[in-house]
Design a protein around this motif. Structure first.
Motif, short mmCIF file in Angstrom:
data_model
loop_
_atom_site.label_atom_id
_atom_site.label_comp_id
_atom_site.label_asym_id
_atom_site.label_seq_id
_atom_site.Cartn_x
_atom_site.Cartn_y
_atom_site.Cartn_z
N ASP A 6 0.92 -1.07 0.08
CA ASP A 6 0.02 -0.05 -0.14
C ASP A 6 0.98 1.04 0.08
O ASP A 6 1.60 1.43 0.92
N PRO A 7 0.99 2.11 -1.17
CA PRO A 7 1.91 3.23 -1.14
C PRO A 7 1.61 4.20 -0.12
O PRO A 7 2.30 5.25 -0.11
N VAL A 8 0.26 4.44 0.11
CA VAL A 8 -0.17 5.42 1.28
C VAL A 8 0.38 4.98 2.66
O VAL A 8 1.00 5.69 3.05
N GLU A 9 -0.06 3.70 2.92
CA GLU A 9 0.34 3.24 4.24
C GLU A 9 1.77 3.14 4.24
O GLU A 9 2.23 2.81 5.55
N GLN A 10 2.41 2.77 3.21
CA GLN A 10 3.69 2.62 3.24
C GLN A 10 4.23 1.30 4.00
O GLN A 10 4.84 1.15 4.61
N SER A 11 3.23 0.12 3.67
CA SER A 11 3.29 -0.93 4.50
C SER A 11 2.67 -2.09 3.71
O SER A 11 2.03 -1.56 2.59
N VAL A 12 2.96 -3.26 3.93
CA VAL A 12 2.22 -4.34 3.13
C VAL A 12 0.78 -4.75 3.73
O VAL A 12 0.63 -4.26 4.86
N LEU A 13 -0.04 -5.43 2.74
CA LEU A 13 -1.12 -5.81 3.48
C LEU A 13 -1.51 -7.38 3.29
O LEU A 13 -1.02 -7.87 2.43
N ALA A 14 -2.29 -7.74 4.38
CA ALA A 14 -2.87 -9.14 3.93
C ALA A 14 -3.75 -8.98 2.73
O ALA A 14 -4.50 -8.10 2.43
N ASN A 15 -4.00 -10.42 2.11
CA ASN A 15 -4.76 -10.41 1.03
C ASN A 15 -6.28 -9.89 1.52
O ASN A 15 -6.91 -9.58 0.62
N GLU A 16 -6.69 -10.20 2.58
CA GLU A 16 -7.99 -10.19 3.07
C GLU A 16 -8.27 -8.45 3.03
O GLU A 16 -9.33 -7.94 3.39
N GLN A 17 -6.93 -7.61 3.25
CA GLN A 17 -7.15 -6.15 3.40
C GLN A 17 -7.04 -5.71 2.20
O GLN A 17 -7.12 -4.08 2.15
N VAL A 18 -7.18 -6.27 0.94
CA VAL A 18 -7.11 -5.61 -0.36
C VAL A 18 -8.50 -5.85 -0.74
O VAL A 18 -9.06 -6.77 -1.08
N ILE A 19 -9.25 -4.87 -0.95
CA ILE A 19 -10.62 -4.82 -1.57
C ILE A 19 -10.46 -4.15 -2.81
O ILE A 19 -10.20 -3.02 -3.26
#
Length: 898
Positions: free
Chosen positions: A184-197
């Motif tokens: 996530d380029p805004v949060e500057q962090s990776v995300l779990a699959n469940e957190q990608v909508i």
RNA sequence: GCCGGGAUGGCGGAAUGGUAGACGCUACGGACUUAAAAUCCGUUGGGCGCAAGCCCGUGUGGGUUCGAGUCCCAUUCCCGGCACCA
């Protein structure tokens, strides 16, 4: 004694007098009283008559999803807490040992973002918000066992996140892997699959990029089958949530098998749910990221393949989807051999095959797969049907069952048999084997952010990855106050703090480096409900014995937005903790209820009306509320919107929308309760609609709630002296109006009890309103009597979970103890049987008359009475009676000829 | 496209296969009041009728049944979720 005055209405908001019930003064009194008597203080054990302690046989664990501490609360926030409070009070009245705890999901981005925005530390911001939110809850009369409060950003709690992580590591369920991850380029962090909508970060809304990184994962996939099949053990979960989880886990059954690449040592492994169609596999497709791509591509095709792979990698998920599903792809230049028939089939690369699912490669069977059909059509590839479609079939790929054709030894077999046969054949010839696949992926929990639980791992140059020894827990998050130190920079802010990361390797003692990532906040919420069972335990996450007393949660209440994320993770954690012997329960939440949102009337902004068309001036709001760009007056009216002329003469567009801070349409708890009272707010929320539906908070709804409570208050207050003077009644000796009133009471007890247990609060309140109406009619004719006094007292008890302050106030006019310490009114089944009933008489299924009949009347007598009714006689006329259907104590249907 | 849930007065919504519209809101009429608010009483699905009462009515079309908002089949629309998962 005066009315239960609405101080806002009468303009007496600050007037406290001694002779009227003023919620402003009285509600805080009772709130303090409940705290003093320890209402809702959860007790695992209970003293019996002999002074022995024993577990209370009846326990009720009522839980509402804990919130992010977000400061001042509005009515939208409070709907589910009100429901939880109601249930907790109700179960207390029923004599259950009740656990009704509260806490704060305090780690995470909101605190960090606020810190960056306002320049305060996340901790300060969080604790200020906790204080404000607590105040709102208190004002509403909502009571918890605060001695068990859980705050996830405190080391007391998050050290057990670390402990559980280490336990998972021991079991091989926490592991590190390099892979393409969601960035996530805004949060500057990776995300779990469940957190990608829809290809975007669930909080930031930013398009997610793919980055190849080494990260920590939890092996939730090991639990896929149990997470799926145990859904069937949860009858008290909403069907839609179970359906969403099933879809997310995405089980498919088929086979995994191999194709030899012609002229190479390499074999391509594929997964298919339709191995029976293998004779129709006319080409193969690899995902662009597939590891064999570089290896097998011919020199002639190299340039084209590389260009395609590079382009695919640069595309985001959303871009791939936006391209209208038009198939793209490129040939590698090589062929593979179909193991079933030895045919040479070309190997292609296309992005409609996903690297992350199955083996990242497919056998393409255009005859039986629509996507493969489209691809074959576009690139002129061969299509062979291997299932016979029905004669009238006019589609392209045929997906249904039918006899196999063009399939050698499978010919004539239907799908199920053909699958079994081909899998046996594959297994016998060493080509492949039957296999189950899941869409569920492992849970990526590393986050490159500050405000979270440090991952308790150490990187040593000599020893590799070394877990932090249990006795060194917690690995404490250092306090960073400077906003610049918190700001995300693409790697964890903690990586800039040697005082945090420099450490000694627990194995070899040489200087090593701590992992500087923090855990996904969903780890925090995956087991907090277990911590409540034993929230202060300094030695372990919780005492298994206490957890076993309270678990599972009997009723969990929260928003459906957590259907997959939190609810799936929590089930996973519970199963893991079960497996290592910490808790007997295999499922955390026996009953789940997803409540509807609270909406408020919202000013969408000024509009201009030209003819029939409405034009918006505030385009941002219009878009946010998903109002179409062009809208006619008729459409607006149909959608429930209103045009209101404001004082300045401008016309504004109003519609109901979910209460939120950003829309500014939230009815704030503090001001409302101070002016109108908590009980009014509670009734307004609970009566307006079934709790699973969205409800619109309206001034009219508030008025209705107030009128209702006002009538209850006057029922007692206006007749207090007389009521107190009444003696006892004997239920067995009641007659006439007394007996009818007593019957109505017990009908209401039955209905209210059942409705509350099923969370049908709106109809429970309706039943109480009905009883109140009946009581009013009785009183007008009979005056105040002993049985009436009895009904009044039962009434207060039944109203108590809904409007606790008013009920407690009035109850104390008769008793010197809490209404919540009195046992819930016991249902007298005998009272439900009436002396007489109203018989409905139908002629050929249509109601033609009604008559009151004694309950003792024989069926013959009832038939006779029914036929005596003039209107019934008229409809029977002289016609022949074919038959009569009698439903005891209800209805007689006389069926006539013609 | 697939999955889940729906469709009942002016509105929110009630109805174990048995009186459709409980309860509340709105609106209208009345009482009280100098007046207003509050409160209380009444009416409030549509149509016909002086009345008794009758006819119609739970998205649409069929079916099962003595009887269907409820069960079955088909269909339309709405909401939510998923969506190139082989």
């Amino acid at each position: 004694m005066n009315q239960y005055n609405n101080p806002l209405r009468t303009g007496e908001a600050n007037m406290v007098t001694t002779d009227r019930y003023n919620p402003h003064g009285r509600e805080p009194k009772w709130q303090k009283y409940w705290d003093q008597i320890g209402l809702l203080r959860a007790m695992e054990v209970q003293k019996d008559a002999g002074g022995q302690t024993r577990p209370n046989p009846k326990k009720a664990y009522i839980l509402v999803m804990f919130p992010y501490p977000s400061g001042d609360l509005h009515m939208g926030h409070l709907k589910n807490y009100t429901m939880g409070d109601l249930l907790a009070r109700f179960r207390t009245q029923q004599g259950y040992s009740v656990l009704h705890p509260f806490g704060w999901d305090a780690f995470g981005l909101p605190a960090e973002n606020a810190a960056l925005k306002f320049g305060v530390s996340p901790a300060d911001w969080t604790f200020a918000n906790i204080q404000q939110s607590t105040e709102s809850l208190n004002l509403m009369g909502i009571r918890y066992d605060w001695s068990r409060e859980v705050t996830t950003c405190l080391p007391d709690y998050y050290q057990w996140n670390q402990w559980i992580f280490l336990k998972m590591y021991e079991q091989g369920l926490a592991y590190r892997k390099k892979s393409y991850v969601n960035w996530d380029p805004v949060e500057q962090s990776v995300l779990a699959n469940e957190q990608v909508i829809d290809g975007r970060g669930w909080r930031s809304g930013a398009l997610v990029e793919k980055r190849e990184l080494e990260q920590w994962y939890l092996k939730i996939t090991d639990y896929a089958e149990r997470l799926l099949s145990d859904l069937d053990t949860l009858p008290r979960w909403p069907e839609k949530v179970k359906a969403m989880q099933r879809a997310w886990i995405g089980k498919s059954t088929g086979a995994e098998f191999e194709f030899q690449v012609k002229g190479h040592a390499a074999r391509i492994r594929v997964f298919s749910t339709r191995p029976d169609t293998i004779f129709g596999a006319t080409f193969m497709v690899l995902a662009p990221e597939h590891e064999l791509v570089a290896q097998i591509t011919t020199p002639e095709q190299k340039a084209a393949v590389e260009a395609y792979v590079t382009a695919a990698r640069l595309k985001s998920e959303v871009e791939r989807q936006l391209e209208d599903r038009e198939k793209t792809g490129v040939w590698t230049g090589v062929y593979a051999l179909n193991p079933a028939n030895g045919k040479e089939i070309p190997v292609w690369i296309a992005d409609y095959v996903l690297a992350g699912y199955g083996t990242g490669a497919i056998m393409a069977v255009p005859g039986q797969d629509q996507r493969d059909w489209e691809f074959a059509e576009k690139f002129g590839l061969e299509i062979v049907r291997t299932v016979q479609p029905p004669p009238d079939f006019s589609g392209k790929a045929y997906l249904e069952d039918g006899p196999a054709i063009n399939s050698d030894f499978l010919n004539g077999l239907y799908m199920d048999d053909a699958k079994k046969r081909i899998i046996a054949w594959m297994e016998g010839n060493g080509i492949g084997e039957g296999r189950v696949n899941y869409r569920l992926r492992d849970w990526l929990i590393s986050r490159q952010r500050y405000w979270g639980t440090p991952i308790p791992m150490i990187h040593c140059e000599r020893c590799g990855i070394v877990p932090v020894p249990y006795e060194q827990l917690p690995v404490e998050l250092p306090t960073l106050r400077d906003v610049d130190e918190i700001r995300p920079k693409g790697k964890s802010p903690l990586a800039a703090h040697p005082e945090f990361y420099v450490c000694d390797c627990p194995q070899c003692g040489s200087q090593a480096r701590r992992d500087t990532d923090t855990m996904d906040t969903f780890v925090d919420s995956s087991w907090y409900f277990l911590r409540y069972a034993d929230a202060l335990n300094p030695n372990q996450p919780f005492d298994p014995e206490k957890a076993d007393f309270w678990m599972p949660v009997d009723q969990y209440i929260g928003g459906v937005e957590h259907a997959i994320l939190h609810l799936l993770y929590s089930r996973f954690f519970t199963k893991f903790l079960h497996d290592i012997g910490l808790v007997q329960a295999q499922e955390p939440f026996e009953g789940l209820f997803t409540q509807g949102m609270v909406q408020g009337w919202t000013d969408v902004g000024e509009v201009e009306v030209s003819g029939e068309t409405i034009q918006f001036k505030n385009l941002e709001r219009r878009a946010k509320l998903e109002i179409p760009e062009t809208l006619t007056l008729e459409e607006a009216r149909k959608s429930g919107a209103e045009l209101r002329t404001h004082d300045d003469g401008t016309v504004h567009f109003w519609k109901a929308a979910t209460m939120s801070k950003s829309l500014g349409n939230g009815v704030m708890v503090g001001p409302f309760v101070r002016e109108q009272g908590a009980d009014i707010a509670r009734i307004t929320i609970l009566f307006a609609a079934p709790p699973e539906n969205e409800m619109i908070w309206t001034e009219e709804g508030v008025q209705g709630a107030w009128r209702f409570l006002n009538r209850v208050y006057r029922m007692v207050a206006e007749h207090l002296v007389e009521l107190k003077a009444q003696g006892d009644h004997n239920p067995a000796l009641l007659e006439g109006a007394d007996k009818n009133l007593y019957q109505k009471l017990h009908q209401t007890i039955k209905k209210a009890t059942e409705d509350i247990e099923a969370l049908r609060f709106n109809t429970a309140i309706a039943a109480l309103m009905e009883l109140l109406n009946t009581m009013g009619e009785y009183r007008k004719e009979q005056g105040i009597t002993p049985v009436y006094r009895h009904v009044v007292l039962c009434y207060l008890q039944m109203l108590a979970p809904f409007a606790p302050h008013l009920s407690e106030e009035l109850w104390h006019q008769f008793h010197n103890a809490s209404v919540f310490s009195a046992p819930w009114p016991r249902l007298d089944e005998a009272a439900l049987v009436a002396d007489s009933f109203e018989l409905v008489v139908q002629v050929s299924g249509k109601v033609r008359g009604k008559t009151t009949v004694s309950a003792q009347a024989s069926e013959d007598e009832i038939r006779r009475l029914a036929r005596e009714l003039p209107n019934v006689q008229q409809h029977i006329g002289g016609k022949e009676v074919l038959k009569e259907i009698y439903i005891p104590h209800k209805l007689l249907n006389i069926v006539v000829k013609g």
